[in-house]
Design a protein around this motif. Structure first.
Motif, mmCIF file in Angstrom:
data_model
loop_
_atom_site.group_PDB
_atom_site.id
_atom_site.type_symbol
_atom_site.label_atom_id
_atom_site.label_comp_id
_atom_site.label_asym_id
_atom_site.label_seq_id
_atom_site.Cartn_x
_atom_site.Cartn_y
_atom_site.Cartn_z
ATOM 1 N N GLU A 15 0.830 -1.206 0.000
ATOM 2 C CA GLU A 15 0.000 0.000 0.000
ATOM 3 C C GLU A 15 0.867 1.260 0.000
ATOM 4 N N ARG A 16 1.952 1.235 0.782
ATOM 5 C CA ARG A 16 2.805 2.416 0.909
ATOM 6 C C ARG A 16 3.487 2.769 -0.412
ATOM 7 N N VAL A 17 4.098 1.794 -1.071
ATOM 8 C CA VAL A 17 4.857 2.111 -2.285
ATOM 9 C C VAL A 17 3.923 2.407 -3.459
ATOM 10 N N ILE A 18 2.755 1.772 -3.512
ATOM 11 C CA ILE A 18 1.804 2.117 -4.573
ATOM 12 C C ILE A 18 1.308 3.548 -4.385
ATOM 13 N N GLY A 19 1.045 3.924 -3.136
ATOM 14 C CA GLY A 19 0.632 5.306 -2.876
ATOM 15 C C GLY A 19 1.702 6.304 -3.293
ATOM 16 N N HIS A 20 2.965 5.987 -3.008
ATOM 17 C CA HIS A 20 4.075 6.859 -3.410
ATOM 18 C C HIS A 20 4.149 6.951 -4.933
ATOM 19 N N ALA A 21 3.976 5.821 -5.622
ATOM 20 C CA ALA A 21 4.038 5.813 -7.090
ATOM 21 C C ALA A 21 2.933 6.671 -7.692
ATOM 22 N N LEU A 22 1.735 6.605 -7.118
ATOM 23 C CA LEU A 22 0.625 7.408 -7.644
ATOM 24 C C LEU A 22 0.852 8.899 -7.381
ATOM 25 N N GLU A 23 1.474 9.225 -6.251
ATOM 26 C CA GLU A 23 1.814 10.635 -5.989
ATOM 27 C C GLU A 23 2.824 11.149 -7.014
ATOM 28 N N LEU A 24 3.829 10.334 -7.336
ATOM 29 C CA LEU A 24 4.805 10.728 -8.350
ATOM 30 C C LEU A 24 4.154 10.858 -9.721
ATOM 31 N N SER A 25 3.210 9.970 -10.019
ATOM 32 C CA SER A 25 2.515 10.033 -11.309
ATOM 33 C C SER A 25 1.782 11.356 -11.461
ATOM 34 N N ALA A 26 1.134 11.798 -10.375
ATOM 35 C CA ALA A 26 0.428 13.081 -10.416
ATOM 36 C C ALA A 26 1.404 14.240 -10.537
ATOM 37 N N ALA A 27 2.514 14.154 -9.828
ATOM 38 C CA ALA A 27 3.504 15.239 -9.848
ATOM 39 C C ALA A 27 4.123 15.406 -11.226
ATOM 40 N N HIS A 28 4.332 14.292 -11.940
ATOM 41 C CA HIS A 28 4.969 14.340 -13.253
ATOM 42 C C HIS A 28 3.959 14.394 -14.403
ATOM 43 N N GLU A 29 2.679 14.373 -14.080
ATOM 44 C CA GLU A 29 1.625 14.433 -15.107
ATOM 45 C C GLU A 29 1.883 13.407 -16.214
ATOM 46 N N VAL A 30 2.041 12.156 -15.822
ATOM 47 C CA VAL A 30 2.342 11.090 -16.788
ATOM 48 C C VAL A 30 1.130 10.801 -17.665
ATOM 49 N N ALA A 31 1.380 10.046 -18.734
ATOM 50 C CA ALA A 31 0.295 9.653 -19.629
ATOM 51 C C ALA A 31 -0.742 8.834 -18.869
ATOM 52 N N THR A 32 -2.000 8.934 -19.299
ATOM 53 C CA THR A 32 -3.063 8.207 -18.596
ATOM 54 C C THR A 32 -3.128 6.742 -19.026
ATOM 55 N N GLY A 33 -2.662 6.442 -20.221
ATOM 56 C CA GLY A 33 -2.845 5.099 -20.766
ATOM 57 C C GLY A 33 -1.770 4.111 -20.378
ATOM 58 N N LEU A 34 -1.793 2.967 -21.085
ATOM 59 C CA LEU A 34 -0.808 1.903 -20.876
ATOM 60 C C LEU A 34 0.382 2.166 -21.791
ATOM 61 N N THR A 35 1.420 2.769 -21.243
ATOM 62 C CA THR A 35 2.638 2.980 -22.024
ATOM 63 C C THR A 35 3.238 1.626 -22.392
ATOM 64 N N PRO A 36 4.009 1.538 -23.494
ATOM 65 C CA PRO A 36 4.630 0.256 -23.855
ATOM 66 C C PRO A 36 5.422 -0.324 -22.696
#
Length: 444
Positions: free
Chosen positions: A289-310
């Motif tokens: 739970e902790r590392v997935i939460g951290h990953a989602l926070e980074l995703s928001a901070a970097h405004e990553v693509a919404t889809g399934l990247t290769p």
């Protein structure tokens, strides 16, 4: 013994005696000459490996085709007659006269007085010369990018050979001379080619080779300070450890990489594909739970693509790719509600994506359905059969492992027709020529 023609001498001086390196430069010269002379047919000229060997040996009777001669003259700055003339006599010291003439024209001169004007100019030319111009670098970059784009559809079977050839070509070029900017880019390309081969080796179950390639990618990128590629390579090392069943090492490898650059977008992959899935296998629900939460926070901070990247991309994980990895991590930690809820959130995106992602998410959901308080065996086995059908033509290790694990859990209901049907489908899938080596490796 090969005859020491001026052609052979010039190629050796430029580190072009390997076919792949030579043909890349020949085709570049052909395109430039076609544009310069406004003769489009020259742009399509190429040289077979057999022709190249004959040219290099000095055994030609006559000269190459006139168009090839024009390209060689443009490329090597001498007439075709001079390039392929068999030396009749040697100058002092046993050097063929044609080669001695080349030396006098500025190729590989070693003057007695290293402070003469000629010596200084010659040495400067040697230090600033390059066997890889911007067009060559762009060719290598675009070729690797093309493999990344196609990989989710074609898999390792049809792409590994291409990347091996590209890696070999880059290594050949690195044996020559380049200015620092070009050499740094060649190191980056060499690292990425090795990294792709490491990822592919995991997909076919060759974990020792995967570790060797990923380590090469890490070390080459580290030398030039390319943090993005180094983090990607460390993530691929973790990826290999995970599928080899070395979960503690997979987590430790990814965790150390995150510590290097905790705010880098590459940390998203390290956290979800590396740490979360390994922690799930080790039963650490809080860690997942902790590392997935951290990953989602980074995703928001970097405004990553919404889809399934290769899956093999060097770009940061997209949001849906992160959640697809979270599904697998939740399943390993037996968090069934999170598996089903997260899979539902990305269902539409997954269904429009590559066969592997659709297959793997189906297998995770199918396994979760068996772990519910009231197992849905029939629906689980239906999803399992659908998953195998999706990846029939592009089998990879992860599909084999998860489909096998699903069947192992379903054996509790072995007398159900749906389970027998899935078992038959799995045996057929595992026995096809493309999947057989993966299944055998997984059985060891």
């Amino acid at each position: 013994m090969p005859k020491e023609t001026l052609f052979r001498y010039r190629l050796r001086a430029r580190h072009l005696t390997v076919y792949e390196a030579f043909v890349a430069q020949f085709q570049r010269a052909a395109r430039e000459l076609a544009e310069r002379e406004e003769e489009p047919r020259l742009a399509s000229l190429t040289v077979s490996s057999r022709q190249f060997d004959r040219w290099l040996s000095g055994e030609l009777r006559g000269l190459p085709h006139p168009d090839a001669c024009r390209v060689l003259e443009y490329m090597l700055a001498s007439s075709a007659e001079e390039l392929f003339a068999v030396p009749q006599q040697a100058s002092a010291g046993g050097v063929p006269s044609s080669v001695a003439a080349a030396a006098r024209s500025g190729a590989q001169v070693e003057p007695a007085d290293d402070e003469s004007v000629i010596a200084i100019v010659t040495r400067t030319r040697q230090l600033t010369a390059t066997n890889a111009d911007d067009r060559t670098l762009e060719f290598l970059r675009s070729s690797l990018d093309g493999v990344v784009r196609r990989y989710d559809r074609e898999g390792p079977k049809s792409t590994r050979g291409e990347v091996r050839s590209l890696r070999r070509l880059v290594h050949t070029l690195l044996d020559g001379h380049q200015p620092p900017r070009v050499r740094q880019e060649l190191f980056r390309l060499a690292a990425r080619a090795a990294g792709l081969l490491g990822y592919m080796a995991v997909n076919v179950g060759d974990y020792g080779l995967a570790e060797a390639y990923a380590t090469e990618a890490r070390d080459l990128s580290q030398v030039i300070g390319d943090v993005k590629t180094e983090l990607w390579a460390r993530g691929t090392l973790s990826f290999g450890y995970y599928y080899a069943g070395r979960y503690a090492e997979a987590d430790a490898c990814a965790a150390a990489a995150v510590e290097m650059a905790p705010e880098n977008a590459q940390a998203i992959r390290l956290l979800t594909n590396g740490r979360a899935r390994a922690l799930g296998k080790m039963g650490d629900r809080e860690g997942v739970e902790r590392v997935i939460g951290h990953a989602l926070e980074l995703s928001a901070a970097h405004e990553v693509a919404t889809g399934l990247t290769p899956c093999i991309s060097f770009e940061p994980y997209g949001y849906a790719r992160t959640l697809a990895n979270a599904v697998t991590a939740y399943l390993s930690a037996s968090q069934v509600d999170q598996v089903l809820g997260t899979a539902e959130r990305i269902d539409g995106i997954v269904e429009d994506s590559d066969p592997w992602s659709r297959c793997l998410v189906r297998l995770d959901v199918a396994t979760a359905l068996l772990r519910q308080p009231t197992p849905d065996v029939d629906r689980s086995m239906q999803l399992g059969r659908e998953a195998l059908a999706l990846c029939r033509d592009v089998p990879i290790t992860s599909v084999w492992q998860r489909s096998r694990d699903l069947y192992a859990e379903a054996l509790e209901w072995r007398n159900r027709e749906a389970v027998r049907d899935y078992g038959d489908a799995l045996r057929m899938w595992s026995s096809q020529p493309a999947a057989l080596p993966i299944a055998r490796a997984g059985a060891l």
